[in-house]
Design an enzyme around this catalytic site. Structure first.
Site, PDB file in Angstrom:
ATOM      1  N   GLU A  52       0.847  -1.196   0.000  1.00 50.24           N
ATOM      2  CA  GLU A  52       0.000   0.000   0.000  1.00 50.24           C
ATOM      3  C   GLU A  52       0.880   1.241   0.000  1.00 50.24           C
ATOM      4  O   GLU A  52       2.009   1.208   0.481  1.00 50.24           O
ATOM      5  CB  GLU A  52      -0.873   0.024   1.266  1.00 50.24           C
ATOM      6  CG  GLU A  52      -1.840  -1.134   1.348  1.00 50.24           C
ATOM      7  CD  GLU A  52      -2.535  -1.195   2.709  1.00 50.24           C
ATOM      8  OE1 GLU A  52      -2.385  -0.261   3.524  1.00 50.24           O
ATOM      9  OE2 GLU A  52      -3.224  -2.206   2.946  1.00 50.24           O
ATOM     10  N   LYS A  74       2.332   4.544   1.370  1.00 49.43           N
ATOM     11  CA  LYS A  74       2.479   5.098   2.719  1.00 49.43           C
ATOM     12  C   LYS A  74       2.191   6.591   2.619  1.00 49.43           C
ATOM     13  O   LYS A  74       3.012   7.385   2.182  1.00 49.43           O
ATOM     14  CB  LYS A  74       3.882   4.853   3.260  1.00 49.43           C
ATOM     15  CG  LYS A  74       4.024   5.227   4.715  1.00 49.43           C
ATOM     16  CD  LYS A  74       5.312   4.671   5.292  1.00 49.43           C
ATOM     17  CE  LYS A  74       5.407   4.908   6.787  1.00 49.43           C
ATOM     18  NZ  LYS A  74       5.407   6.313   7.159  1.00 49.43           N
ATOM     19  N   ASP A 120       1.688  10.324   3.499  1.00 43.73           N
ATOM     20  CA  ASP A 120       2.408  11.171   4.442  1.00 43.73           C
ATOM     21  C   ASP A 120       1.471  12.170   5.094  1.00 43.73           C
ATOM     22  O   ASP A 120       1.368  13.322   4.694  1.00 43.73           O
ATOM     23  CB  ASP A 120       3.551  11.887   3.723  1.00 43.73           C
ATOM     24  CG  ASP A 120       4.603  12.360   4.710  1.00 43.73           C
ATOM     25  OD1 ASP A 120       4.514  11.984   5.899  1.00 43.73           O
ATOM     26  OD2 ASP A 120       5.506  13.105   4.296  1.00 43.73           O
ATOM     27  N   TYR A 154      -7.247   2.344   6.226  1.00 41.15           N
ATOM     28  CA  TYR A 154      -6.628   1.081   5.803  1.00 41.15           C
ATOM     29  C   TYR A 154      -6.681  -0.028   6.848  1.00 41.15           C
ATOM     30  O   TYR A 154      -6.152  -1.097   6.635  1.00 41.15           O
ATOM     31  CB  TYR A 154      -5.176   1.316   5.375  1.00 41.15           C
ATOM     32  CG  TYR A 154      -4.342   2.070   6.392  1.00 41.15           C
ATOM     33  CD1 TYR A 154      -3.913   1.457   7.567  1.00 41.15           C
ATOM     34  CD2 TYR A 154      -4.005   3.406   6.177  1.00 41.15           C
ATOM     35  CE1 TYR A 154      -3.179   2.149   8.495  1.00 41.15           C
ATOM     36  CE2 TYR A 154      -3.254   4.105   7.103  1.00 41.15           C
ATOM     37  CZ  TYR A 154      -2.846   3.475   8.264  1.00 41.15           C
ATOM     38  OH  TYR A 154      -2.125   4.169   9.184  1.00 41.15           O
ATOM     39  N   LYS A 191      10.945   3.088   2.838  1.00 43.40           N
ATOM     40  CA  LYS A 191      10.960   4.551   2.760  1.00 43.40           C
ATOM     41  C   LYS A 191      11.741   4.989   1.531  1.00 43.40           C
ATOM     42  O   LYS A 191      12.860   4.515   1.315  1.00 43.40           O
ATOM     43  CB  LYS A 191      11.640   5.143   4.006  1.00 43.40           C
ATOM     44  CG  LYS A 191      10.869   4.893   5.305  1.00 43.40           C
ATOM     45  CD  LYS A 191       9.885   6.012   5.588  1.00 43.40           C
ATOM     46  CE  LYS A 191       9.075   5.785   6.852  1.00 43.40           C
ATOM     47  NZ  LYS A 191       9.808   6.038   8.081  1.00 43.40           N
ATOM     48  N   CYS A 211      12.533  49.021  -2.454  1.00 40.89           N
ATOM     49  CA  CYS A 211      11.875  48.099  -3.366  1.00 40.89           C
ATOM     50  C   CYS A 211      12.767  47.816  -4.575  1.00 40.89           C
ATOM     51  O   CYS A 211      13.263  48.746  -5.205  1.00 40.89           O
ATOM     52  CB  CYS A 211      10.556  48.690  -3.825  1.00 40.89           C
ATOM     53  SG  CYS A 211       9.763  47.689  -5.087  1.00 40.89           S
ATOM     54  N   CYS A 247      10.833  49.591  -7.640  1.00 41.18           N
ATOM     55  CA  CYS A 247      10.577  51.033  -7.753  1.00 41.18           C
ATOM     56  C   CYS A 247      11.447  51.863  -6.827  1.00 41.18           C
ATOM     57  O   CYS A 247      11.369  53.090  -6.832  1.00 41.18           O
ATOM     58  CB  CYS A 247       9.118  51.325  -7.466  1.00 41.18           C
ATOM     59  SG  CYS A 247       8.676  51.076  -5.742  1.00 41.18           S
ATOM     60  N   CYS A 253       6.192  46.528  -0.359  1.00 40.63           N
ATOM     61  CA  CYS A 253       6.317  47.805  -1.051  1.00 40.63           C
ATOM     62  C   CYS A 253       4.926  48.416  -1.081  1.00 40.63           C
ATOM     63  O   CYS A 253       3.970  47.765  -1.482  1.00 40.63           O
ATOM     64  CB  CYS A 253       6.822  47.594  -2.476  1.00 40.63           C
ATOM     65  SG  CYS A 253       6.653  49.093  -3.471  1.00 40.63           S
ATOM     66  N   CYS A 279       4.397  51.222  -8.269  1.00 43.25           N
ATOM     67  CA  CYS A 279       5.519  50.291  -8.401  1.00 43.25           C
ATOM     68  C   CYS A 279       5.356  49.426  -9.660  1.00 43.25           C
ATOM     69  O   CYS A 279       4.362  48.718  -9.802  1.00 43.25           O
ATOM     70  CB  CYS A 279       5.549  49.426  -7.146  1.00 43.25           C
ATOM     71  SG  CYS A 279       6.750  48.124  -7.196  1.00 43.25           S
TER      72      CYS A 279
HETATM   73  P1  AMP Z   1       6.294   5.483  10.940  1.00 47.13           P
HETATM   74  O1  AMP Z   1       5.640   6.777  11.334  1.00 47.13           O
HETATM   75  O2  AMP Z   1       7.451   5.663  10.005  1.00 47.13           O
HETATM   76  O3  AMP Z   1       6.559   4.569  12.094  1.00 47.13           O
HETATM   77  O4  AMP Z   1       5.227   4.742  10.016  1.00 47.13           O
HETATM   78  C1  AMP Z   1       4.019   4.290  10.576  1.00 47.13           C
HETATM   79  C2  AMP Z   1       2.926   5.191  10.144  1.00 47.13           C
HETATM   80  O5  AMP Z   1       2.723   5.127   8.747  1.00 47.13           O
HETATM   81  C3  AMP Z   1       1.605   4.767  10.683  1.00 47.13           C
HETATM   82  O6  AMP Z   1       1.432   5.249  11.988  1.00 47.13           O
HETATM   83  C4  AMP Z   1       0.654   5.430   9.742  1.00 47.13           C
HETATM   84  O7  AMP Z   1       0.347   6.720  10.215  1.00 47.13           O
HETATM   85  C5  AMP Z   1       1.449   5.617   8.481  1.00 47.13           C
HETATM   86  N1  AMP Z   1       0.847   5.001   7.294  1.00 47.13           N
HETATM   87  C6  AMP Z   1       0.598   5.651   6.137  1.00 47.13           C
HETATM   88  N2  AMP Z   1       0.050   4.848   5.228  1.00 47.13           N
HETATM   89  C7  AMP Z   1      -0.089   3.630   5.805  1.00 47.13           C
HETATM   90  C8  AMP Z   1      -0.607   2.378   5.361  1.00 47.13           C
HETATM   91  N3  AMP Z   1      -1.085   2.208   4.120  1.00 47.13           N
HETATM   92  N4  AMP Z   1      -0.596   1.351   6.232  1.00 47.13           N
HETATM   93  C9  AMP Z   1      -0.086   1.524   7.479  1.00 47.13           C
HETATM   94  N5  AMP Z   1       0.410   2.680   7.948  1.00 47.13           N
HETATM   95  C10 AMP Z   1       0.428   3.726   7.135  1.00 47.13           C
HETATM   96 ZN    ZN Z   2       7.919  48.902  -5.421  1.00 51.61          ZN
END
Ligand code: AMP
Ligand code: ZN
Length: 652
Positions: free
Chosen positions: A107, A109, A111, A216, A302, A395, A398, A413, A418
């Site tokens: 899946e 990951k 952010d 998930y 990662k 500026c 100008c 400014c 300007c």
């Molecule tokens: P880490 O923060 O590096 O320990 O990674 C774990 C975190 O990845 C989990 O706490 C989730 O918040 C996040 N995460 C994002 N996508 C997923 C996913 N598809 N499955 C599990 N964890 C995920």
């Molecule tokens: Zn200006």
């Protein structure tokens, strides 16, 4: 009592709307808070008088006192990391020692931030952050404002689910742009922005910021026997799940998936920082169990950090349309997230001072939200004898003195003449949400301005084809086209003009509301602050800004010039379209587009004269389908409607 409650509800709803939707509050936060509390007290004392549209319910906003701790019934785990194929193979060997036939699910990951949602009898009762895994914070009120989180499920289930809450790249860009305009510090990346948003005490801000989720995990006991079934079940219950996953029988298949995602990572509309590989079979997961820190049945691959070192060669200071001065570093070129980066934003003067960034420094560059390259920090060890960065006092455009207001992180400014501001204002005037004059971009605007042909927006309508032909590098065909686009824009409904004028606090939404009400720009120019402030959804800030704008002699002259040039000053609700390729056609967009944003695709279709509709019917002439298109595509096929793809749209 009853009338006071009525009054409070009405007032607070109006203030909330001004604040959240129009971003132009007419009362201070403290005043809002006071009225809000008065309402809460009255409602507590007289629950029978609570109105269905009371802001204390879901819509609008609530000011929270803080967040309570929440002890998770099912702890949240973190994941063991892997940074290479070798580390994934080690993980695989450990799994296979006990379960030689295990298969995996990969899946994305996401952010963002881990969230946990608990439903009782199908109703969302608690939404919480992960915290340390055992104790998080109760952020239910905020999570209720995240649009794709269902408040109720189709069945009266008791269930706890887990997932990631994130800010899409597009929302991130928009939020930062707004913050930049307001002279506020920008968020470093979408993850920070999501975190900051979820910890807002003002729930309305959450609603406005546009967060999304991918779920998930079912943390409470489940009937599913595999992770892929869990995803299907979550989908069925109305949660958003990510469909970009893959099943894999071996680590080499896992690696193929990783490579395919890495290649398209930058095009995803959200940030990911890796791929999570999980044993798919839940029974095997249970057997493998957990270490003290993380499950033995999963690993997070990662992506290599998208950070590079570069040297700052020089710094450009540029002035935007509102006068905000933004520093950009010129760098030794580096490869970053798939592109060559040679410029990076330094955000503002306060950021430069805080990070002590100097010309000649070696710095760490990264892509904030994989989009805008930015400077993260200085590599101190590599500093020679660089002098503290000189901050401009005048500026760059100008030469008038710059202001650094106490409550702003940016320099400004404030000279209305300007050149840089003027050119940016002209460009704004021509932009799509404003007058939509195709072809009038940065370079032409600059040439026109430098040739002394345009000084304000009214001058645009005095330009002749001959004028354009005198500019360097403009051929007959493009001159004729631009001239035509300028003429066509005269017919626009007047809210586009109003927005194009770039009046402070008057965005495109407010422009529309104003012209729906006042019908013509001339009526609006004569309106009093009271008249304007009374309109539902607009506040005193907008009213004041408009009145002082129209009070200026120069503006009166500008309006007269526009009018005599034949520019429409009346609201017609129509956007002028030049003999569009798709004129008169009703088009429906469906599925996920890879390169264009939805809004871009829609704008493109509209600019070609199409009417873009939300659903497929017999009246539909054409459907543009991306990947994963669902019922709309099926329906189009049933009705025998022509279906086109994204590449077709781009080729138009
Ligand atoms: P880490 O923060 O590096 O320990 O990674 C774990 C975190 O990845 C989990 O706490 C989730 O918040 C996040 N995460 C994002 N996508 C997923 C996913 N598809 N499955 C599990 N964890 C995920
Ligand atoms: Zn200006």
């Amino acid at each position: 009592m009853k009338t006071r409650i009525n009054e409070l509800v009405e007032l607070l709803n109006r203030y909330a709307d001004e604040y959240y939707r129009l971003d132009s509050p007419s009362v201070s936060d403290a005043d809002y808070d006071r009225l809000y509390r008065e309402l809460v007290d009255l409602e507590t004392a007289h629950p029978e008088l609570i109105l269905p549209n009371s802001p204390t319910h879901r819509v609008g906003g609530k000011i929270l006192d803080g967040f309570e701790k929440y002890t998770h019934i099912y702890p949240l785990y973190s994941l063991q990391d892997a940074f290479s194929l070798e580390e994934l193979q080690t993980f695989d060997e450990r799994v296979r020692k006990e379960f030689p036939h295990a298969t995996y699910i990969c899946e994305l990951k996401i952010d963002g931030l881990s969230i946990s949602l608990t439903y009782e009898a199908g109703r969302l009762v608690v939404g919480a952050t992960r915290g340390d895994g055992n104790v998080g914070e109760n952020i239910t009120e905020n999570l209720k404002r995240v649009k794709d989180i269902p408040l109720t499920l189709p069945e009266p289930l008791d269930i706890t689910v887990r997932g990631e809450c994130y800010m899409p790249k597009a929302s991130f860009e928009r939020v930062n742009l707004e913050r930049q305009e307001k002279g506020e510090a920008e968020f470093a990346n979408p993850r920070n922005a999501a975190a900051g948003t979820l910890r807002q005490l003002d729930t309305g801000v959450v609603a406005q910021r546009g967060l999304s989720t991918f779920l998930y995990q079912e943390a409470s006991p489940t009937d599913a026997s595999s992770q892929s079934q869990v995803l299907a079940e979550l989908d069925r219950l109305g949660f958003t799940t990510n469909h970009d996953y893959a099943l894999a029988d071996s680590i080499s298949e896992v690696w193929n998936f990783i490579e395919s995602i890495a290649a398209k990572r930058n095009e995803l509309p959200y940030e990911i920082d890796g791929i999570v590989i999980k044993v798919n079979d839940l029974a095997i997961q249970e057997e493998l169990g957990f270490t003290v820190k993380a499950p033995r049945w999963a690993v997070a691959y990662k992506f290599p950090a998208e950070e590079k070192e570069a040297e700052i060669l020089s710094v450009d200071w540029t002035v935007g349309r509102t006068g905000v001065v933004t520093p950009t570093a010129n760098l030794t070129p580096v490869q970053l997230a798939g592109t060559t980066v040679s410029r990076a934003t330094l955000h503002n003067v306060d950021y430069i001072a805080e990070k002590d960034i100097r010309i000649g420094d070696t710095v760490i560059v990264y892509k904030a939200g994989d989009i805008i390259p930015a400077v993260l920090r200085v590599v101190e060890e590599k500093r020679d004898q660089q002098e503290v960065m000189p901050i401009p006092v005048d500026c760059p455009s100008c030469a008038s003195p710059l202001m650094h207001y106490e409550d702003e992180v940016a320099l400004r400014c404030i000279n209305p003449h300007c050149p840089s501001q003027i050119m940016n204002r002209l460009e704004h005037f021509a932009s799509r949400d404003a007058m939509n004059i195709a072809g009038l971009g940065t370079s032409i605007v600059e040439k026109l301005f430098k040739a002394g042909l345009v000084k304000d927006v009214a001058d645009i309508y005095q330009i002749t084809v001959d004028d354009l032909l005198k500019l360097e590098g403009i051929k007959e065909k493009s001159a004729a086209k631009l001239y035509q686009a300028i003429q066509t824009s005269k017919e626009n409904s007047a809210e586009k003009l109003l927005f194009g004028l770039g009046i402070r606090h008057v965005g495109s939404k407010a422009s529309k509301i104003l012209l729906e009400k006042f019908v013509s720009l001339e009526n609006l120019a004569r309106a009093s602050a009271e008249d304007i402030a009374q309109i539902e959804g607009l506040g005193r800030v907008i009213a004041k800004s408009l009145v002082s704008y129209f009070a200026s002699q120069g503006v009166q002259e500008l309006l007269a010039e526009l009018k005599s040039a034949g520019v429409n000053l009346v609201y017609t609700g129509q956007v002028a379209v030049e003999d569009g390729l798709l004129s008169g056609m009703t088009v429906v967009l469906t599925g996920k587009l890879e390169r264009l944003k939805r809004s871009e695709a829609k704008a493109k279709l509209e600019s070609l004269g199409a009417n873009v509709a939300g659903s497929v019917s017999k009246k539909t002439n054409l459907v543009v389908a991306g990947s994963d298109a669902g019922s709309k595509l099926t329906k189009a096929q049933e009705l025998g409607i022509e279906v086109k793809d994204e590449a077709w749209l781009e080729s138009l």
